[in-house]
Design an enzyme around this catalytic site. Structure first.
Site, short mmCIF file in Angstrom:
data_model
loop_
_atom_site.label_atom_id
_atom_site.label_comp_id
_atom_site.label_asym_id
_atom_site.label_seq_id
_atom_site.Cartn_x
_atom_site.Cartn_y
_atom_site.Cartn_z
N HIS A 227 -13.77 2.32 1.79
CA HIS A 227 -12.77 3.15 2.45
C HIS A 227 -13.41 3.59 3.95
O HIS A 227 -13.78 2.83 4.65
CB HIS A 227 -12.49 4.40 1.56
N ASP B 247 1.63 2.36 3.95
CA ASP B 247 0.76 3.16 3.81
C ASP B 247 1.42 4.59 3.55
O ASP B 247 0.91 5.80 3.94
CB ASP B 247 -0.18 3.38 5.04
N ASP C 61 0.76 5.22 -1.39
CA ASP C 61 -0.28 6.25 -2.06
C ASP C 61 0.36 7.49 -3.03
O ASP C 61 0.04 8.33 -2.92
CB ASP C 61 -1.10 6.97 -0.89
N HIS D 71 -10.29 -1.24 6.30
CA HIS D 71 -11.25 -0.28 6.43
C HIS D 71 -12.63 -0.86 6.48
O HIS D 71 -13.85 0.14 6.83
CB HIS D 71 -11.40 0.74 5.07
N HIS E 110 0.88 -1.06 0.26
CA HIS E 110 -0.02 -0.04 -0.03
C HIS E 110 0.66 1.32 -0.22
O HIS E 110 1.35 1.85 1.04
CB HIS E 110 -0.98 0.09 1.21
N HIS F 171 -3.16 -2.89 4.61
CA HIS F 171 -2.34 -2.05 5.59
C HIS F 171 -3.17 -1.98 6.76
O HIS F 171 -3.80 -1.12 6.98
CB HIS F 171 -2.17 -0.86 4.85
N GLU G 197 -8.43 1.34 -3.60
CA GLU G 197 -8.89 1.33 -2.32
C GLU G 197 -10.26 1.88 -2.32
O GLU G 197 -10.48 3.31 -2.48
CB GLU G 197 -7.87 2.41 -1.53
#
Length: 396
Positions: free
Chosen positions: A153, A295, A12, A200, A10, A221, A126
């Protein structure tokens, strides 16, 4: 780390590129130098990163952009467009840096990239809130290379209930776990070879998905809720559903570096505490079912000792100091994840003759479509008669 790839599930980075400039593609060459945030090519190289899942994401518009979805998730927003633009960024990152990055879609691809001295570059997605309440969009994203889908999410969707952002979460109008539509999504992801990511999601969504999935599930994550209470960390009763024993799902939990999830406070979270999470999870699911997921670029800071993508070796050193042997280290770095990817691909092969699901979100009002203009001038007469004779959606 020179013999086996370390894979982060993960990263971003695409959102940082999208957020730094009005014309995001113009920033992609800067990856070879220094970008603000946690990740760029020099730091990935310094951290001996062997592979990364770069994430496609667009914000929950009701929470981030003050654009309410409504109780049936029919509110219009630009999330689908935005997610396609993020995917375009990822593909251009790989294309413009071929000396450092190589597209990967399988464990074999990862090994080939690693052998060539390149960073295996994969795509995760995601959230389902920006997919237009449609399985068709998911099928097309799978064709474009998406290898995992996080079922929510921080907002609920037409597919599943979320655990929110950490505070109070208004319950979904459609149940505490998977919706009926979401129960069609899981086998469709299995058929497509897309990993089911349960980070999530609500606890009930986790349990519903594990019960339905024919393939291993993943948390891309996450931390352990018993070590640090946060609704987005995985509780022990769910961890007990994962492992090698008969009746358990052979999935994987990949541990995050986000201070809020690691604890004990955001200020004191450090690399040792990340190892605590990994070891607690492994004590329940086994060391063959844990991995690494930073993350990076999706949080304000990494924990102490894992501040950016150059710091991955610090976690490996920490695990070695705790007695993890070489095989276990290779496994947590990436072998465990690649085994899961192989099992997901095996299920895809076994389901290859199944047709796509025809399921639609029951609250949609746009189907059957009426695109013949008000006077239906674009419809053949026979079709016009059928359209005029069918009940309107609110009469069904």
């Amino acid at each position: 780390m020179s013999e086996s790839p370390l894979i982060d599930t993960h990263v971003d980075l695409p959102q940082i590129i999208r957020g730094l400039g009005r014309q995001p593609l113009d920033l992609i060459p800067d990856l070879a130098n220094r970008l603000p945030g946690h990740v760029d090519i020099p730091r990935m190289r310094e951290g001996h990163l062997g592979g990364a899942f770069f994430t496609v994401w667009a914000p929950c518009a009701d929470q981030f952009l003050n654009q309410p979805y409504g109780k049936n998730f029919l509110g219009m927003n630009e999330g689908l467009r935005d997610s396609l633009e993020v995917l375009d960024i990822i593909k251009n990152m790989i294309k413009q840096h071929p000396e450092h990055m190589q597209a990967a879609f399988s464990s074999n691809d990862i090994r080939e990239a690693f052998k060539s001295g390149k960073i295996a570059s994969l795509i995760g997605m995601e959230g389902t809130h920006f997919l237009g309440n449609s399985l068709s969009t998911i099928r097309l994203f799978a064709e474009m290379g998406v290898k995992y889908l996080t079922l929510t999410h921080t907002c609920h969707s037409s597919f599943a209930a979320s655990n929110g952002g950490g505070g109070y979460m208004e319950p979904s109008s459609h149940g505490a776990g998977l919706t009926e539509f979401g129960k069609k999504l899981i086998p469709e992801l299995n058929r497509l070879g897309v990993m089911v990511d349960l980070f999530h999601t609500s606890d009930q969504t986790m349990k519903d998905s594990i019960a339905l999935s024919k393939a291993p599930v993943v948390w891309t994550h996450a931390g352990a809720r018993s070590i640090q209470y946060h609704p987005r960390n995985v509780p022990d009763d769910v961890l007990k559903l994962i492992g090698d024993e008969p009746g358990k799902n052979p999935g994987i939990i990949l541990s995050v570096f986000y201070p809020v999830f690691i604890g004990p406070t955001p200020e004191t979270a450090n690399v040792s505490r990340v190892a605590d999470h990994i070891e607690h999870i492994a004590s329940i699911v086994g060391r063959n079912h844990v991995g690494i997921a930073s993350d990076y670029d999706g949080m304000y800071a990494g924990v102490k000792g894992l501040e950016d993508a150059s710091k991955y070796p610090n976690l490996i050193v920490e695990l070695l100091s705790r007695g993890w042997n070489d095989t276990e280290i290779r496994n947590v770095m990436g072998e465990n994840l690649m085994r899961v990817m192989d099992q997901v691909d095996k299920v895809k092969f076994e389901m290859r003759d199944q047709l796509p699901s025809s399921a639609i979100w029951e609250k949609r009002t746009d189907l059957p479509a009426n695109w013949g203009r008000p006077e239906q001038a674009y419809l053949p007469l026979e079709v016009r008669d059928l359209v005029n004779s069918r009940p309107k959606h609110d009469e069904l």
